[in-house]
Design a protein around this motif. Structure first.
Motif: not given
Length: 391
Positions: A284-293, A374-377, A382-391
Motif C-alpha cells: 500500500g501507500s500513505y500520504s499525510e498531506e492527502l490524508s490518504l491510505l 492508522n487503525d486500518i494500516s 501490520g504497519v504503524d503509520l507513525n513508524d514510517i521513516p522520514k526521508f
C-alpha cells in the motif's frame, strides 16, 4: 448500488449532475468524467458515494475512482493529452488508468516488447499491437460489475506467437464487502474499493519454457504527493530489493524491520520489485498531506514461476511479483509520467490449449483522520503509520 452509462441514451442522471456544477476542480472525479467523454463505453459503477469510471471496450480499464462522489478527489491517472488530441483509440497501451492489465516480460530473451533481433534499448521498445488496438466486447453486466473480453495475439523476441482469449471482470465493492475482506470498520472514513479479475486462455499451441512464456501483469497509475510513501511488508527480512533504471539511494527507499518504505512522488524515474520468496500478497501507500491510505491485495502463487523484466537479464524465470514504478515529467527526455504505479504479476505457466492463467488485484482507497487510517494500516498492513521513516 447502481450504474450510469455515459451514452446519449443512458447518461441523463449523471450528465445532469455534471451540468449543475460545471466548475469542478481539475483534481475531482466530476472533472475527469468530462475529459473522459470521448472514451467509448465509459460507465460509472457506484456503491454509496464510492465511484469508479470504467470502459469495457478499452479492455475493461478502470480510469479513475472516487471515495466521496463527483466533487471528491480523483485517485487514478490517465493520459488526458491522448484523449484531447483524439489519439487514444489506437494507443491504449499509453492511455494509463487506475487499473489495467499488461503482459510480461518486457525485457530479456523472451521479451514481448521488442522484435526479434532488435537491440533492447528504449528506441526499439514498442507495445504489442493487441495492447494498443484490441477493443473488448461485453460478456456480462450487472449493477456492480462489468465483464468484457477479446482475442489477442502476442509475439515474443523468439518469434513465438501466443494466441489468447482474455476475459476481464471489474467489480465495485460495497462497504460490507470491504469491511468483511479486510476485517475493518469504515464508519468514520471515506472509501472506495474495486477488484479486477483477468483470465488469459491459450487458444493455440502449447506454451513451453524453451520458447518463452507470458504472464498477466496488473498496473495502476496513481496520483501522488511529495510525502507519499509506499509500504511493502515482506515475508522475511532482506536487502534484496530489485532496482530498475536507476539506483535507489537512501533518500528514496529504506528497508526497516521487514518493511520496504519507498518514496513514490513522481519526481524521479525509478522502479523497484520484490521476488516471490520475499513477497506477501499485500502492499500500500500513505500520504499525510492527502490524508490518504491506499491498500492493494492480489492473488499469489508462492511456488510459481515469475518472469524477469529487468533489462539485460540472464535468467528469464527469476522475476518479481510486486513492482512499484515511480514516474517523472522531463520534457527533454520526452517523459510525461506524473504518477506512480502499483503493480502485481501472475505466475507464468506452460499451458496446453484451452488452459488458462488467472490474476486478480483489488484496490482500496481510504481517506480520513490519521487515527482512523492508522487503525486500518495496523490491522491490514501490520504497519504503524507513525513508524514510517522520514526521508
Amino acid at each position: 448500488m447502481r450504474i450510469f452509462k455515459i451514452t446519449l441514451v443512458f447518461s441523463c442522471m449523471l450528465i445532469s449532475a455534471l451540468a449543475c456544477n460545471p466548475t469542478y476542480k481539475e483534481s475531482s472525479f466530476g472533472y475527469k468524467l468530462e475529459v473522459l467523454k470521448p472514451i467509448k463505453g465509459l460507465e460509472v459503477l457506484q456503491s454509496g458515494k464510492s465511484m469508479i469510471a470504467v470502459s469495457g471496450p478499452y479492455q475493461a480499464r478502470v480510469f479513475v475512482s472516487s471515495s466521496n462522489g463527483l466533487e471528491s478527489r480523483c485517485y487514478g491517472w490517465f493520459n488526458s493529452s491522448l484523449i484531447e488530441s483524439n489519439k487514444h483509440s489506437n494507443n491504449m497501451a499509453s492511455l494509463g488508468g487506475e487499473s489495467r492489465f499488461w503482459f510480461a516480460p518486457e525485457f530479456g530473451k523472451y521479451s514481448i516488447f521488442f522484435d526479434a533481433g532488435k537491440e533492447q534499448i528504449d528506441e526499439n521498445m514498442r507495445a504489442p499491437n493487441s495492447l494498443n488496438n484490441t477493443k473488448f466486447e461485453e460478456i456480462a453486466h450487472t449493477g456492480q460489475s462489468i465483464t468484457y473480453g477479446g482475442k489477442m495475439s502476442i509475439k515474443n523476441a523468439e518469434n513465438f506467437v501466443f494466441d489468447i482469449d482474455v476475459v476481464r471482470k471489474v467489480s465495485i465493492l460495497s462497504k460490507k464487502n470491504i469491511e468483511k475482506e479486510l476485517s475493518i470498520n469504515l464508519d468514520n472514513v471515506a472509501y472506495v474499493g474495486f477488484s479486477a479479475e483477468t483470465k488469459m486462455i491459450n487458444i493455440s499451441k502449447k506454451w513451453n519454457k524453451e520458447t518463452g512464456l507470458i504472464s498477466l501483469w496488473e498496473l495502476g497509475c496513481m496520483n501522488t504527493s511529495p510525502d507519499n510513501r509506499v509500504i511493502i511488508p515482506l515475508k522475511k527480512e532482506t536487502d534484496s530489493i530489485t532496482e530498475y533504471f536507476t539506483k535507489t539511494t537512501d533518500y528514496r527507499m529504506k528497508v526497516i524491520n521487514g518493511v520496504v518504505y519507498y518514496k513514490a512522488d513522481a519526481n524521479g524515474l525509478n522502479k523497484i520489485g520484490t521476488l516471490p520468496e520475499h513477497t506477501k500478497n499485500i502492499f500500500g501507500s500513505y500520504s499525510e498531506e492527502l490524508s490518504l491510505l491506499n491498500i492493494i491485495t492480489f492473488n499469489f502463487d508462492e511456488t510459481g514461476l515469475y518472469l524477469n523484466s529487468l533489462p539485460k537479464n540472464n535468467n528469464p524465470y527469476k522475476g518479481d511479483v510486486i513492482n512499484i514504478f515511480n514516474g517523472n515529467v522531463d520534457v527533454t527526455l520526452n517523459h510525461n509520467w506524473p504518477f506512480y504505479e502499483f503493480e502485481s504479476s501472475s505466475s507464468a505457466k506452460e499451458l496446453e490449449p484451452n488452459e488458462s492463467i488467472n490474476h486478480s488485484q483489488t484496490t482500496y482507497h481510504f481517506e480520513g483522520e490519521f487515527n482512523e487510517l492508522n487503525d486500518i494500516s495496523k490491522k491490514v498492513l501490520g504497519v504503524d503509520l507513525n513508524d514510517i521513516p522520514k526521508f
